[in-house]
Design a protein around this motif. Structure first.
Motif, PDB file in Angstrom:
ATOM      1  N   ASN A 147       0.838  -1.198   0.000  1.00 27.46           N
ATOM      2  CA  ASN A 147       0.000   0.000   0.000  1.00 27.46           C
ATOM      3  C   ASN A 147       0.876   1.253   0.000  1.00 27.46           C
ATOM      4  O   ASN A 147       2.118   1.170   0.041  1.00 27.46           O
ATOM      5  CB  ASN A 147      -0.971  -0.007   1.184  1.00 27.46           C
ATOM      6  CG  ASN A 147      -0.263  -0.037   2.537  1.00 27.46           C
ATOM      7  OD1 ASN A 147       0.785   0.589   2.724  1.00 27.46           O
ATOM      8  ND2 ASN A 147      -0.841  -0.746   3.500  1.00 27.46           N
ATOM      9  N   LYS A 148       0.242   2.399  -0.025  1.00 26.96           N
ATOM     10  CA  LYS A 148       0.964   3.669  -0.138  1.00 26.96           C
ATOM     11  C   LYS A 148       1.927   3.878   1.020  1.00 26.96           C
ATOM     12  O   LYS A 148       3.074   4.304   0.827  1.00 26.96           O
ATOM     13  CB  LYS A 148      -0.027   4.823  -0.213  1.00 26.96           C
ATOM     14  CG  LYS A 148       0.628   6.187  -0.370  1.00 26.96           C
ATOM     15  CD  LYS A 148      -0.415   7.295  -0.442  1.00 26.96           C
ATOM     16  CE  LYS A 148       0.258   8.659  -0.546  1.00 26.96           C
ATOM     17  NZ  LYS A 148      -0.758   9.765  -0.601  1.00 26.96           N
ATOM     18  N   LYS A 149       1.491   3.570   2.245  1.00 26.39           N
ATOM     19  CA  LYS A 149       2.347   3.774   3.415  1.00 26.39           C
ATOM     20  C   LYS A 149       3.562   2.859   3.384  1.00 26.39           C
ATOM     21  O   LYS A 149       4.662   3.247   3.810  1.00 26.39           O
ATOM     22  CB  LYS A 149       1.549   3.564   4.692  1.00 26.39           C
ATOM     23  CG  LYS A 149       0.563   4.676   4.986  1.00 26.39           C
ATOM     24  CD  LYS A 149      -0.092   4.495   6.341  1.00 26.39           C
ATOM     25  CE  LYS A 149      -1.023   5.664   6.651  1.00 26.39           C
ATOM     26  NZ  LYS A 149      -1.685   5.515   7.981  1.00 26.39           N
ATOM     27  N   GLU A 150       3.389   1.649   2.887  1.00 20.74           N
ATOM     28  CA  GLU A 150       4.519   0.715   2.804  1.00 20.74           C
ATOM     29  C   GLU A 150       5.528   1.159   1.752  1.00 20.74           C
ATOM     30  O   GLU A 150       6.744   1.054   1.960  1.00 20.74           O
ATOM     31  CB  GLU A 150       3.993  -0.690   2.513  1.00 20.74           C
ATOM     32  CG  GLU A 150       3.227  -1.280   3.692  1.00 20.74           C
ATOM     33  CD  GLU A 150       2.359  -2.458   3.320  1.00 20.74           C
ATOM     34  OE1 GLU A 150       1.963  -3.216   4.234  1.00 20.74           O
ATOM     35  OE2 GLU A 150       2.038  -2.639   2.124  1.00 20.74           O
ATOM     36  N   GLU A 152       5.963   4.278   0.922  1.00 20.54           N
ATOM     37  CA  GLU A 152       6.603   5.448   1.538  1.00 20.54           C
ATOM     38  C   GLU A 152       7.667   5.039   2.542  1.00 20.54           C
ATOM     39  O   GLU A 152       8.700   5.714   2.667  1.00 20.54           O
ATOM     40  CB  GLU A 152       5.537   6.320   2.217  1.00 20.54           C
ATOM     41  CG  GLU A 152       4.653   7.065   1.234  1.00 20.54           C
ATOM     42  CD  GLU A 152       3.532   7.831   1.917  1.00 20.54           C
ATOM     43  OE1 GLU A 152       3.323   7.604   3.140  1.00 20.54           O
ATOM     44  OE2 GLU A 152       2.863   8.639   1.241  1.00 20.54           O
ATOM     45  N   TYR A 153       7.413   3.962   3.263  1.00 15.67           N
ATOM     46  CA  TYR A 153       8.422   3.461   4.204  1.00 15.67           C
ATOM     47  C   TYR A 153       9.712   3.110   3.457  1.00 15.67           C
ATOM     48  O   TYR A 153      10.817   3.510   3.866  1.00 15.67           O
ATOM     49  CB  TYR A 153       7.894   2.231   4.934  1.00 15.67           C
ATOM     50  CG  TYR A 153       8.947   1.492   5.726  1.00 15.67           C
ATOM     51  CD1 TYR A 153       9.369   1.943   6.976  1.00 15.67           C
ATOM     52  CD2 TYR A 153       9.545   0.338   5.213  1.00 15.67           C
ATOM     53  CE1 TYR A 153      10.347   1.274   7.692  1.00 15.67           C
ATOM     54  CE2 TYR A 153      10.519  -0.341   5.926  1.00 15.67           C
ATOM     55  CZ  TYR A 153      10.913   0.131   7.155  1.00 15.67           C
ATOM     56  OH  TYR A 153      11.890  -0.540   7.862  1.00 15.67           O
ATOM     57  N   LEU A 154       9.588   2.382   2.361  1.00 13.63           N
ATOM     58  CA  LEU A 154      10.781   2.011   1.587  1.00 13.63           C
ATOM     59  C   LEU A 154      11.460   3.231   0.985  1.00 13.63           C
ATOM     60  O   LEU A 154      12.699   3.339   0.997  1.00 13.63           O
ATOM     61  CB  LEU A 154      10.403   1.030   0.473  1.00 13.63           C
ATOM     62  CG  LEU A 154       9.896  -0.345   0.904  1.00 13.63           C
ATOM     63  CD1 LEU A 154       9.506  -1.166  -0.321  1.00 13.63           C
ATOM     64  CD2 LEU A 154      10.938  -1.096   1.726  1.00 13.63           C
ATOM     65  N   SER A 155      10.663   4.160   0.477  1.00 12.32           N
ATOM     66  CA  SER A 155      11.255   5.348  -0.160  1.00 12.32           C
ATOM     67  C   SER A 155      11.960   6.247   0.838  1.00 12.32           C
ATOM     68  O   SER A 155      12.835   7.033   0.473  1.00 12.32           O
ATOM     69  CB  SER A 155      10.173   6.139  -0.908  1.00 12.32           C
ATOM     70  OG  SER A 155       9.244   6.705  -0.006  1.00 12.32           O
ATOM     71  N   GLY A 156      11.599   6.131   2.117  1.00 10.87           N
ATOM     72  CA  GLY A 156      12.234   6.938   3.153  1.00 10.87           C
ATOM     73  C   GLY A 156      13.558   6.396   3.656  1.00 10.87           C
ATOM     74  O   GLY A 156      14.248   7.063   4.440  1.00 10.87           O
TER      75      GLY A 156
END
Length: 226
Positions: free
Chosen positions: A89-92, A94-98
Motif C-alpha cells: 500500500n501507499k504507506k509501505e 513510503e516506508y521504503l522510499s524513506g
C-alpha cells in the motif's frame, strides 16, 4: 552494546520470524537493505521491521519497488519486483522510499556504517574475493571502524588496520550453499561478531511462491542456498 546485523530478507517472513526469535534481546537491529523482493511476504516483513524498530538502509530491490526501474534486473527478479509493487500500500511504499543509502551510528568512540552494495553504489557487489586494497579504500572512505554491507548474500568478515568489513549474509535467500537463514550478533566495543544460521520452514515459503505465480526458480533456490 550488542547489535544484531541482518540483510537481504527479501520478503521471506518465515525466515525473518525465526531469526528475530533467535536474536532475542539486543540493543539494536541493523539491516543492510533489500527488505523486499523475490519472496512472497513483503507487507508482513515491513510490518515486522517496524514492530522491532529495525534500522535499515535501502537496497537495490527496495529502490526498484519504489521507482519501478528494473532495467538492471534479470527477468525473475523483475517479475518479483513488479509483483511486490502490486502488494504494497501507499504507506509501505513510503516506508521504503524513506530509507537512506547509508546509515552511521556511534557506539562510544566506535563508528559503524551500514550500506547495501558499497559506499559508492547499492548495485556494487563486494564479495569475499574482492581485493583487499579496494576493501581498505572503502573503510577509509566512510571513516568508520566497521563497514557493514549486504547485497551479495554471502557472509564475510575481513579485518584490516583501517577497520573491518562485515556482511551478515542473507536472511531470506542465502547464496553460500547453506539454505539456513543467516545473521550476525555483533559487539562494536569488543569487536566480537558471531555468525548464526537458523533453520526455517522452506516448504511453506516455496508453496506460497508457487501459489502467487512467482517464478519456480525462486522456490527451488531456497532449498539450494544459492
Amino acid at each position: 552494546m550488542e547489535l544484531a546485523l541482518i540483510s537481504d530478507v527479501h520478503g521471506n517472513l518465515l525466515a525473518l520470524e525465526r531469526v528475530l526469535e533467535d536474536i532475542g534481546d539486543v540493543d539494536l537491529i541493523l539491516s543492510a537493505g533489500d527488505i523486499v523482493g523475490y519472496n512472497p511476504y513483503p507487507s508482513e516483513v515491513i510490518k515486522l521491521f517496524r514492530e522491532h524498530n529495525v534500522r535499515s538502509v535501502i537496497g537495490n530491490h527496495d529502490r526498484a519497488v519504489v521507482t519501478g526501474d528494473v532495467s538492471w534486473f534479470n527477468p525473475f527478479a523483475a517479475e518479483a519486483v513488479e509483483w511486490t509493487q502490486n502488494q504494497l500500500n501507499k504507506k509501505e511504499i513510503e516506508y521504503l522510499s524513506g530509507l537512506e543509502d547509508r546509515l552511521t551510528i556511534d557506539v562510544g568512540d566506535v563508528r559503524v556504517t551500514v550500506t547495501h552494495g558499497s559506499p559508492r553504489s547499492v548495485e556494487e557487489y563486494v564479495c569475499p574475493t574482492t581485493i583487499d586494497i579496494k576493501l581498505r579504500g572503502m573503510i577509509s572512505e566512510v571513516e568508520s571502524k566497521y563497514l557493514v554491507l549486504g547485497h551479495t548474500h554471502l557472509p564475510m568478515r575481513k579485518e584490516f588496520k583501517e577497520g573491518v568489513v562485515l556482511n551478515p549474509g542473507s536472511v531470506g535467500q542465502p547464496r553460500d550453499q547453506d539454505e539456513r537463514a543467516a545473521y550476525c550478533k555483533f559487539n562494536p566495543t569488543t569487536g566480537e561478531c558471531k555468525l548464526h544460521r537458523i533453520e526455517y520452514d522452506i516448504d511453506r515459503v516455496a508453496e506460497k511462491i508457487r501459489k502467487e505465480g512467482l517464478a519456480e526458480k525462486l522456490a527451488r533456490r531456497l532449498y539450494q542456498g544459492r
